[in-house]
Motif scaffolding. Structure first.
Motif, mmCIF file in Angstrom:
data_model
loop_
_atom_site.group_PDB
_atom_site.id
_atom_site.type_symbol
_atom_site.label_atom_id
_atom_site.label_comp_id
_atom_site.label_asym_id
_atom_site.label_seq_id
_atom_site.Cartn_x
_atom_site.Cartn_y
_atom_site.Cartn_z
ATOM 1 N N ALA A 65 -6.857 -0.654 7.114
ATOM 2 C CA ALA A 65 -7.024 0.744 6.548
ATOM 3 C C ALA A 65 -5.737 0.504 5.264
ATOM 4 O O ALA A 65 -4.530 0.159 5.573
ATOM 5 N N GLY A 66 -6.316 1.374 4.341
ATOM 6 C CA GLY A 66 -5.452 1.529 3.225
ATOM 7 C C GLY A 66 -4.109 2.211 3.291
ATOM 8 O O GLY A 66 -3.983 3.081 3.960
ATOM 9 N N GLN A 67 -2.840 1.523 2.990
ATOM 10 C CA GLN A 67 -1.548 2.304 2.879
ATOM 11 C C GLN A 67 -0.624 2.175 1.992
ATOM 12 O O GLN A 67 0.407 2.799 1.700
ATOM 13 N N ARG A 68 -1.103 1.630 0.625
ATOM 14 C CA ARG A 68 -0.486 1.403 -0.631
ATOM 15 C C ARG A 68 -1.448 1.648 -1.669
ATOM 16 O O ARG A 68 -2.597 1.385 -1.725
ATOM 17 N N ASN A 69 -0.919 2.320 -2.605
ATOM 18 C CA ASN A 69 -2.011 3.233 -3.592
ATOM 19 C C ASN A 69 -2.569 1.762 -4.450
ATOM 20 O O ASN A 69 -3.934 1.758 -4.777
ATOM 21 N N GLN A 70 -2.087 0.866 -5.027
ATOM 22 C CA GLN A 70 -2.485 -0.302 -5.652
ATOM 23 C C GLN A 70 -1.579 -1.588 -5.209
ATOM 24 O O GLN A 70 -0.436 -1.654 -5.141
ATOM 25 N N PRO A 71 -2.248 -2.762 -4.930
ATOM 26 C CA PRO A 71 -1.948 -3.996 -4.625
ATOM 27 C C PRO A 71 -1.234 -4.716 -5.829
ATOM 28 O O PRO A 71 -0.293 -5.571 -5.844
#
Length: 284
Positions: A159-165
């Motif tokens: 699940a996404g937790q950072r805006n951009q890698p």
């Protein structure tokens, strides 16, 4: 000109990073370092970093700073998602829930790298892969027939937790080669973000995959993209915006769905802009 090595499994940020036997460990160490024109930062193949790469330095016209890969196996992955574990069965059949460790609302979810379908309430979880983040209680709900802890293991539910890698801001003369960027959680600009002020940012054989919005937003004059893949976004795969002299050669954009979606987009070009060339790409 130096070569730095990063190994998530065997590295240590206390090392000098200057050999494969003495590598750094984290993307955070890379972000906090300064590099000189012509330097290379190589990530070990087969490894995953659940961090954001924020490029700290610029190269110059004769000597780009390169972010690439070493070793054998699958290209290195930098992802904006965390693996979610310790699932419990809900009273409603085929619905499972888990506590999300971070406080960031999830906007993207995959199970064994299959993109789930976000919903707005638990009652809407009808099909396998439907999911909902109950932000009031910080619980993540997923519709699936079996316990996600044992059913999804390669690599599991993410699940996404950072805006951009990947974030590149006001940097010039950079090269990215054979890297994978996944799970952008931002609903405005998902995976890679090259802001105004960037120039000559090149990407070769890179994969951009799974995002709640755009794959790669490119505002970087004089950039070249060769054999890159963009897939599974809720908007545009590659957004070339307000920049000149960009060439895209080879590669593909696919499974970009949702409002305003498309494989490749050239937008907000000023009247004097020119030389935006897209060759030999596949869109599906």
């Amino acid at each position: 000109m130096s070569i730095y090595y990063v190994d998530q499994t065997l590295g240590n940020d206390g090392n000098d990073g200057l050999s494969q036997g003495n590598p750094w460990k984290t993307v955070a160490k890379v972000n906090a370092s300064s590099f000189s024109a012509g330097d290379s930062i190589l990530f070990k193949k087969g490894e995953i970093w659940r961090e954001q790469l924020t490029v700290p330095s610029s190269g110059n016209a004769g000597n780009l700073i390169t972010f690439g890969a070493y070793g054998s196996g699958v290209n290195p992955i930098v992802t904006g998602a965390d693996v979610i574990t310790t699932w419990s069965e809900d009273p409603i059949a085929n619905i499972w829930y888990a506590t999300l460790a971070g406080a960031t609302p999830a906007k993207i979810l995959t199970y064994d790298r299959i993109k789930g379908t976000i919903q707005t309430a638990k009652a809407n979880l009808i099909a396998t892969g439907d999911w909902w983040h109950d932000t009031a209680n910080n619980l993540l709900y997923l519709r699936t027939t079996s316990d996600p802890d044992s059913f999804y293991t390669s690599p599991g539910v993410e699940a996404g937790q950072r805006n951009q890698p990947l974030l590149v801001s006001n940097k010039v003369y950079l090269s990215f080669d054979s890297l994978q960027f996944m799970h952008g959680n931002s609903t405005s600009l998902s995976l890679g973000f090259c802001t105004a002020g960037c120039q000559n940012t090149d990407f070769t054989s890179c994969l951009f995959e799974f995002g709640a919005n755009t794959g790669l937003f490119l505002d970087s004059d004089g950039s070249n993209l060769t054999d890159c893949e963009f897939g599974f976004f809720d908007s545009i795969g590659l957004d070339i915006d307000s920049c000149d002299n960009v060439t895209v050669d080879g590669g593909s954009a696919h499974d970009c769905v949702g409002s305003g979606a498309g494989g490749y987009y050239v937008g907000a070009i000023t009247p004097t802009a020119d030389n935006i060339v897209i060759n030999n790409v596949t869109v599906y």
